[in-house]
Scaffold this motif. Structure first.
Motif, PDB file in Angstrom:
ATOM      1  N   GLU A 233      10.030   8.806  -4.958  1.00 20.22           N
ATOM      2  CA  GLU A 233       9.740   8.276  -3.675  1.00 20.22           C
ATOM      3  C   GLU A 233      10.963   8.764  -2.598  1.00 20.22           C
ATOM      4  O   GLU A 233      12.116   8.688  -2.980  1.00 20.22           O
ATOM      5  CB  GLU A 233      10.254   6.561  -3.873  1.00 20.22           C
TER       6      GLU A 233
ATOM      7  N   ALA B 264       3.661  -0.673   6.078  1.00 15.78           N
ATOM      8  CA  ALA B 264       3.159  -1.872   5.437  1.00 15.78           C
ATOM      9  C   ALA B 264       4.234  -2.631   4.789  1.00 15.78           C
ATOM     10  O   ALA B 264       4.184  -3.834   4.655  1.00 15.78           O
ATOM     11  CB  ALA B 264       2.204  -1.045   4.136  1.00 15.78           C
TER      12      ALA B 264
ATOM     13  N   PRO C 277       0.815  -1.230   0.010  1.00 13.85           N
ATOM     14  CA  PRO C 277      -0.042  -0.055  -0.096  1.00 13.85           C
ATOM     15  C   PRO C 277       0.756   1.457  -0.014  1.00 13.85           C
ATOM     16  O   PRO C 277       1.972   1.069   0.250  1.00 13.85           O
ATOM     17  CB  PRO C 277      -0.848  -0.065   1.305  1.00 13.85           C
ATOM     18  N   TYR C 278       0.322   2.352  -0.372  1.00  8.06           N
ATOM     19  CA  TYR C 278       0.849   3.556  -0.510  1.00  8.06           C
ATOM     20  C   TYR C 278       0.119   4.686   0.446  1.00  8.06           C
ATOM     21  O   TYR C 278      -1.123   4.399   0.982  1.00  8.06           O
ATOM     22  CB  TYR C 278       0.911   4.152  -1.705  1.00  8.06           C
ATOM     23  N   ASP C 279       0.905   5.925   0.819  1.00  5.53           N
ATOM     24  CA  ASP C 279       0.347   6.778   1.414  1.00  5.53           C
ATOM     25  C   ASP C 279      -0.406   7.663   0.882  1.00  5.53           C
ATOM     26  O   ASP C 279      -0.148   8.074  -0.354  1.00  5.53           O
ATOM     27  CB  ASP C 279       1.607   7.711   2.037  1.00  5.53           C
TER      28      ASP C 279
ATOM     29  N   ASP D 255       4.238   3.147   1.606  1.00  8.54           N
ATOM     30  CA  ASP D 255       3.851   3.006   3.033  1.00  8.54           C
ATOM     31  C   ASP D 255       4.928   1.816   3.684  1.00  8.54           C
ATOM     32  O   ASP D 255       5.066   0.761   3.624  1.00  8.54           O
ATOM     33  CB  ASP D 255       2.532   2.289   3.428  1.00  8.54           C
TER      34      ASP D 255
END
Length: 462
Positions: free
Chosen positions: A227, A203, A191-193, A200
């Motif tokens: 990133e 995660a 998952p990502y922010d 994340d």
């Protein structure tokens, strides 16, 4: 579909011979050979082929009539990216790759195409300087195929079977990775922010395990963001015995650090922006790169071109470690290689040689300045969030038009009417982002072009 009799243009199509071949490979019919293709991708009927054209003149008129319906990025300014981007290609690139010794040959060998292997070696050397790696593959089809092969390489090098990839990956690239790696590895999304688009880290920590072969990340990512925790991600991967695989858009490397500087073990990515025109969604050209480690080199599925001194003390160029490739291993091959993008390798080499380090820096700086200006201009419009993600970005950024009460599809229709190819609609592929779109700005977009986009968007949402 089975043939009841021999076909004049298909070898070994006589019914008896076909049946013997099917029995030899253990299937009942030819339809069984396509079992791996999902039903949703099958036509399920015969092709509706028009009657044969009667003459060359008629054929020419028909084809030209079809082509006249096309609207190119020269006819309508384009802010559409997402994997194939509008960049300027110098005339000398087209001149050189159009030369008969390059254009007409398929791949080439030392006995038939003198100089071509040297051109491929120069391509690898120039890209190697850009990504700061000693080994660079000959081209793959695109970024997705390069990423898939790099992930498979990581699996073979570590003996592990799980790969972690960002959830915000290009749907097309994610599909290629899953389709290529699925038989041998499990591909898991991280998952990502939601605010920044960054991976994340919590995660990621939860997903890492002793069966993880690699962590794959991209700079810039599909949604344009950079990133911010690249080094930390690589460190986390290495701490669990996994490799860090980094995908890059090579046009960014005049201003961004080369991936090995923040811990990448394998580098892959896309070179289309460096000398290749947009050809109806192509041409694309992927690559894989790494340190000159014998274990890693043994796992490359692609051609590798090396140089050495001949018995006459002249430089010679040829394939390296031919034994590792599908051309030798055939049915036992661990991955596939092709040669369809080799002409693009020469185009990229010419473009990089023209730019040099200073030119790459100028290209990257120009793109970032113009994309920042575009994001600011669009963000001034009422109801438009731009950029919609907080992380830094390179040449693409997300805008959210949900606050205008319009959908991206409605906005793009209005932009098309104004003579503009609008941004990539993300509302179906990334539903959590709402009515969002991916805007692409490169060195070909002037301030006037960007202002025109902003004015047309203002009119579309009014």
């Amino acid at each position: 579909m089975s043939l009841a009799r021999a076909h004049p243009y298909i070898p070994n199509s006589a019914p008896r011979i076909r049946q013997e071949m099917l029995e030899a490979i253990g299937v009942e019919g030819t339809d069984d050979l396509y079992a791996a293709i999902p039903e949703r991708l099958r036509l399920g009927r015969l092709l509706e082929i028009e009657p044969a054209v009667g003459s060359e003149l008629e054929l020419r008129r028909r084809i030209e009539g079809m082509l006249d319906r096309n609207v190119s990025a020269r006819d309508r300014i384009s802010f559409l990216g997402g994997g194939c981007w509008p960049h300027y290609v110098p005339a000398v690139v087209d001149e050189i790759i159009g030369r008969s010794e390059f254009l007409t040959a398929y791949y080439g060998e030392t006995y038939s195409d003198h100089g071509k292997l040297q051109a491929f070696f120069e391509f690898a050397s120039l890209v190697g300087d850009l990504v700061e790696c000693d080994v660079v593959s000959q081209p793959t089809y695109d970024w997705g195929s390069a990423a898939a092969s790099a992930i498979l390489m990581a699996g073979r090098l570590t003996g592990r079977t799980r790969a972690l990839v960002p959830a915000l990956l290009s749907p097309e690239r994610r599909s290629i990775i899953a389709g290529t790696c699925g038989a041998r590895m499990t591909v898991q999304d991280v998952p990502y922010d939601a605010a920044s688009g960054a991976l994340d880290l919590a995660a990621l920590d939860a997903a890492l395990g002793d069966d993880v072969a690699c962590v794959y990340l991209e700079n810039p990512a599909f949604l344009g963001t950079l990133e911010p925790d690249s080094a930390a991600i690589a460190e986390r991967a290495h701490a669990r015995g996994a490799l860090a695989v980094v995908g890059v858009d090579a046009t960014s490397l005049g201003v961004l650090e080369a991936p090995p500087r923040y811990g990448a073990d394998l580098v892959c990515g896309e070179l289309q922006g460096l000398g290749i025109h947009m050809h109806y969604g192509g041409g694309t050209i992927g690559f894989i790169a790494s340190a000159d480690d014998e274990r890693i080199v043994a796992e490359y599925p692609t051609f590798l071109i090396g140089a050495g001194r001949t018995v006459d003390d002249e430089w010679g160029f040829g394939e390296v470690r031919w034994d590792r490739m599908a051309y030798v291993q055939r049915g036992e091959a661990r991955d596939f290689t092709g040669t369809t993008q080799c002409l693009w390798a020469i185009g990229v080499a010419v473009h990089l040689a023209l730019l040099g380090p200073d030119g790459m820096r100028e290209l990257g700086t120009t793109i970032m300045q113009r994309s920042q200006y575009a994001a600011r201009r669009l963000g001034e419009l009422p109801g438009v969030r731009s950029p919609a993600l907080a992380a830094p970005f390179f040449k693409e950024f997300v805008i959210d038009v949900g606050g205008t009460g319009r959908t991206v599809a409605e906005v793009n229709r209005a932009l098309a009417a104004a003579g503009i190819h609008g941004p990539l609609d993300l509302s179906r592929t990334f539903e959590a982002l709402g009515q969002s779109a991916l805007v692409c700005v490169t060195e070909v977009h002037t301030q006037a072009d960007i202002d025109r986009l902003a004015d047309a968007l203002a009119a579309a949402i009014a």
